[in-house]
Design a protein around this motif. Structure first.
Motif, mmCIF file in Angstrom:
data_model
loop_
_atom_site.group_PDB
_atom_site.id
_atom_site.type_symbol
_atom_site.label_atom_id
_atom_site.label_comp_id
_atom_site.label_asym_id
_atom_site.label_seq_id
_atom_site.Cartn_x
_atom_site.Cartn_y
_atom_site.Cartn_z
ATOM 1 N N GLY A 126 -16.296 39.659 16.320
ATOM 2 C CA GLY A 126 -15.814 40.297 17.552
ATOM 3 C C GLY A 126 -16.383 41.693 17.751
ATOM 4 N N ASP A 127 -15.612 42.535 18.435
ATOM 5 C CA ASP A 127 -16.075 43.890 18.774
ATOM 6 C C ASP A 127 -16.604 44.619 17.546
ATOM 7 N N GLN B 265 -19.770 35.417 10.000
ATOM 8 C CA GLN B 265 -18.923 34.220 10.057
ATOM 9 C C GLN B 265 -17.823 34.404 11.093
ATOM 10 N N ALA C 235 -17.014 31.756 19.363
ATOM 11 C CA ALA C 235 -16.822 33.166 18.972
ATOM 12 C C ALA C 235 -18.052 33.681 18.235
ATOM 13 N N LEU D 202 -2.687 36.917 8.600
ATOM 14 C CA LEU D 202 -4.043 36.355 8.778
ATOM 15 C C LEU D 202 -5.009 36.997 7.774
ATOM 16 N N LYS D 203 -4.924 38.317 7.654
ATOM 17 C CA LYS D 203 -5.831 39.030 6.738
ATOM 18 C C LYS D 203 -5.523 38.663 5.275
ATOM 19 N N LEU E 95 -6.926 35.333 4.496
ATOM 20 C CA LEU E 95 -8.384 35.431 4.417
ATOM 21 C C LEU E 95 -8.814 36.053 3.084
ATOM 22 N N ASN F 118 -11.711 46.141 7.379
ATOM 23 C CA ASN F 118 -11.950 47.114 8.444
ATOM 24 C C ASN F 118 -10.645 47.390 9.211
ATOM 25 N N THR F 119 -9.505 47.091 8.587
ATOM 26 C CA THR F 119 -8.225 47.339 9.274
ATOM 27 C C THR F 119 -8.149 48.770 9.804
ATOM 28 N N SER F 120 -7.486 48.924 10.973
ATOM 29 C CA SER F 120 -7.351 50.267 11.561
ATOM 30 C C SER F 120 -6.115 50.981 11.066
ATOM 31 N N HIS G 115 -13.546 51.554 7.069
ATOM 32 C CA HIS G 115 -13.042 51.596 8.443
ATOM 33 C C HIS G 115 -14.103 52.185 9.364
HETATM 34 N N1 NAD Z 1 -11.727 47.389 18.359
HETATM 35 C C1 NAD Z 1 -11.613 48.584 17.823
HETATM 36 O O1 NAD Z 1 -11.706 49.608 18.495
HETATM 37 C C2 NAD Z 1 -11.415 48.696 16.327
HETATM 38 C C3 NAD Z 1 -11.827 49.895 15.688
HETATM 39 C C4 NAD Z 1 -11.708 49.979 14.293
HETATM 40 C C5 NAD Z 1 -11.137 48.940 13.578
HETATM 41 N N2 NAD Z 1 -10.716 47.811 14.251
HETATM 42 C C6 NAD Z 1 -10.159 46.729 13.420
HETATM 43 O O2 NAD Z 1 -11.167 45.745 13.217
HETATM 44 C C7 NAD Z 1 -10.576 44.454 13.106
HETATM 45 C C8 NAD Z 1 -11.201 43.552 14.148
HETATM 46 O O3 NAD Z 1 -10.971 44.079 15.434
HETATM 47 P P1 NAD Z 1 -11.856 43.679 16.697
HETATM 48 O O4 NAD Z 1 -11.542 44.670 17.761
HETATM 49 O O5 NAD Z 1 -13.272 43.447 16.276
HETATM 50 O O6 NAD Z 1 -11.188 42.267 17.074
HETATM 51 P P2 NAD Z 1 -11.795 41.126 18.015
HETATM 52 O O7 NAD Z 1 -10.636 40.385 18.526
HETATM 53 O O8 NAD Z 1 -12.802 41.692 18.967
HETATM 54 O O9 NAD Z 1 -12.596 40.194 16.985
HETATM 55 C C9 NAD Z 1 -11.980 39.470 15.964
HETATM 56 C C10 NAD Z 1 -12.829 38.246 15.648
HETATM 57 O O10 NAD Z 1 -12.278 37.606 14.490
HETATM 58 C C11 NAD Z 1 -12.347 36.206 14.693
HETATM 59 N N3 NAD Z 1 -11.381 35.548 13.826
HETATM 60 C C12 NAD Z 1 -10.061 35.323 14.018
HETATM 61 N N4 NAD Z 1 -9.532 34.716 12.946
HETATM 62 C C13 NAD Z 1 -10.538 34.537 12.052
HETATM 63 C C14 NAD Z 1 -10.621 33.964 10.759
HETATM 64 N N5 NAD Z 1 -9.560 33.457 10.146
HETATM 65 N N6 NAD Z 1 -11.831 33.942 10.141
HETATM 66 C C15 NAD Z 1 -12.928 34.451 10.741
HETATM 67 N N7 NAD Z 1 -12.900 35.029 11.972
HETATM 68 C C16 NAD Z 1 -11.724 35.076 12.618
HETATM 69 C C17 NAD Z 1 -12.070 36.028 16.179
HETATM 70 O O11 NAD Z 1 -12.541 34.757 16.631
HETATM 71 C C18 NAD Z 1 -12.850 37.208 16.770
HETATM 72 O O12 NAD Z 1 -14.189 36.851 17.071
HETATM 73 C C19 NAD Z 1 -9.067 44.667 13.268
HETATM 74 O O13 NAD Z 1 -8.491 44.801 12.007
HETATM 75 C C20 NAD Z 1 -8.992 45.977 14.036
HETATM 76 O O14 NAD Z 1 -7.787 46.663 13.814
HETATM 77 C C21 NAD Z 1 -10.850 47.665 15.589
#
Ligand code: NAD
Length: 383
Positions: free
Chosen positions: A15-16, A35, A41, A101-102, A105, A122-124, A145
């Motif tokens: 994801g992001d 992965q 996705a 979930l984490k 995993l 990478n938890t926030s 992070h």
């Molecule tokens: N977006 C932000 O600004 C940001 C900044 C820093 C940290 N974070 C942290 O990073 C982590 C991810 O956030 P994000 O914004 O990228 O989320 P996101 O929703 O954009 O992406 C998460 C991805 O994980 C996939 N996914 C879900 N369950 C899964 C599994 N069991 N195995 C493999 N893939 C799986 C989803 O399909 C998705 O593509 C979170 O812990 C978030 O707190 C986010």
């Protein structure tokens, strides 16, 4: 494992954040396995990486050969977790911020990864020790992070929990230096780490003001934008998702102090399903694109000095706890948020007794213990 023996990195979640971390690792020459749970996705993440790499090549930042190497040899994708981690030296999970979930995993990664591999989250917000105990290698678990967008933001908070060995910390720091990121050590497993933790009480202050009828979200954003910020705090929350703020507040309330619980204004949005940009409605209406904030609606009750005060107080608590050094607070804020000025640098204009009195006033007015000045603020130690 030695510091420089990381060559294959598995990123879980495309994801992001996951796609961004994969991209910067590829650019630094690491072999990357990305992965995700399904092809849709995964392909979305790959498309975003390809698009961004294409732009870097157009701008002459990377060569055609480098792009060829990345696409040809360095980059692999899979939807199978065992396949993803079986040859990895470092695994970074970037799946949604859901504790169960984490945890699940972490157990799956631990079962399939080589014994020497390091596992990072990478938890926030969440404590690293929430996950290290799920593995048979707690000494090889740490927090890495990254900040969003990963390609732009320099900061990585490298987080140690009680279990993390110094070798694992060094390997994490070395990896960040290979990515040309600015790494800041977080020595204690504190929820929210540095940047998010320091910013958390200012969110609570803003919710308290709205709940008390002191200011509306629009007035807050109009006032903050007066000093040249491109987005106000409520618009940012709409942009990232009010559910993200809600879950972070709930986690802090459970693990740090009950005062961090989300305010009524946030609870109401969650109940109504108005989560911000992604649902078309949040604090503002996004149905016709970015909301037009009426910049004339400033409100003198929104005092930016109050927001700085509660953040400095939280930062001082982190230093008192031994989570980080004072100098690292500003390094983290500047490199993790893009703000040109560090927090402690801005606070140096305040007189310690005024700061302490301001915090006491806020604590009294909004009935929040977390705003009370901490000992080092009373003593003026960091100003
Ligand atoms: N977006 C932000 O600004 C940001 C900044 C820093 C940290 N974070 C942290 O990073 C982590 C991810 O956030 P994000 O914004 O990228 O989320 P996101 O929703 O954009 O992406 C998460 C991805 O994980 C996939 N996914 C879900 N369950 C899964 C599994 N069991 N195995 C493999 N893939 C799986 C989803 O399909 C998705 O593509 C979170 O812990 C978030 O707190 C986010």
């Amino acid at each position: 494992m030695g510091n420089n023996s990381i060559s294959t990195v598995a990123i879980i979640g495309a994801g992001d954040m996951g796609h961004g971390i994969a991209e910067v690792a590829l650019l630094s020459g690491f072999h990357v396995v990305l992965q995700d749970i399904n092809d849709g996705a995964l392909n979305k993440g790959v498309m975003r990486i390809n698009e961004s790499l294409g732009k870097l090549q157009e701008k002459g930042i990377i060569s055609a050969e480098q792009l060829q190497t990345i696409r040809g040899d360095l980059f692999q994708t899979t939807t199978d977790i065992t396949d993803a981690v079986k040859n990895a030296d470092l695994i970074i999970e970037a799946v949604p911020e859901i504790i169960e979930l984490k945890k699940e995993l972490f157990r799956a990664i631990d079962a399939a990864a080589p014994a020497h591999a390091i596992i990072a989250t990478n938890t926030s917000t969440m404590r690293i020790s929430d996950f290290s105990g799920e593995t048979k290698r707690p000494d090889k678990v740490l927090g890495l992070h990254f900040f969003n967008p990963v390609i732009m933001m320099k900061l990585v908070e490298v987080i140690k929990c009680g279990d993390t060995s110094e070798d694992t910390m060094r390997a994490g720091l070395f990896f960040c230096s290979m990515l040309k990121k600015t790494a800041v050590r977080v020595e204690k497993d504190v929820p929210g780490f540095i940047v998010n933790r320091v910013q958390a009480p200012s969110g609570i202050l803003l919710f308290s003001m709205v709940d008390a009828g002191v200011a509306t979200p629009e007035e807050v954003d109009a006032t903050v934008r007066m000093i040249g910020m491109p987005m106000g705090p409520f618009e940012i929350m709409d942009y990232t998702g009010i559910d993200v703020t809600y879950h972070a507040c709930t986690y802090y309330a459970e693990t740090v102090h009950r005062d961090f619980g989300p305010g009524r204004v946030v609870e109401e949005k969650i109940k109504a399903g108005n989560l911000g940009k992604k649902t078309g409605m949040g604090f503002f209406d996004w149905s016709k694109g970015r909301p037009a904030i009426d910049l004339t609606k400033t409100n003198d009750a929104v005092d930016l000095g109050d927001l700085i005060a509660v953040q400095v107080n939280e930062a001082a608590k982190l230093v008192e706890m031994g989570a980080c050094r004072t100098g690292d607070i500003d390094r983290a804020i500047v490199n993790g948020t893009g703000n040109p000025f560090g927090l402690m640098a801005m606070a140096r204009g305040m007189q310690p007794p005024d700061l302490a009195a301001r915090l006491e006033g806020l604590s009294e007015k909004y009935k929040k213990e977390i705003f009370m000045p901490t000992e080092s603020i009373r003593k003026g130690l960091y100003l």
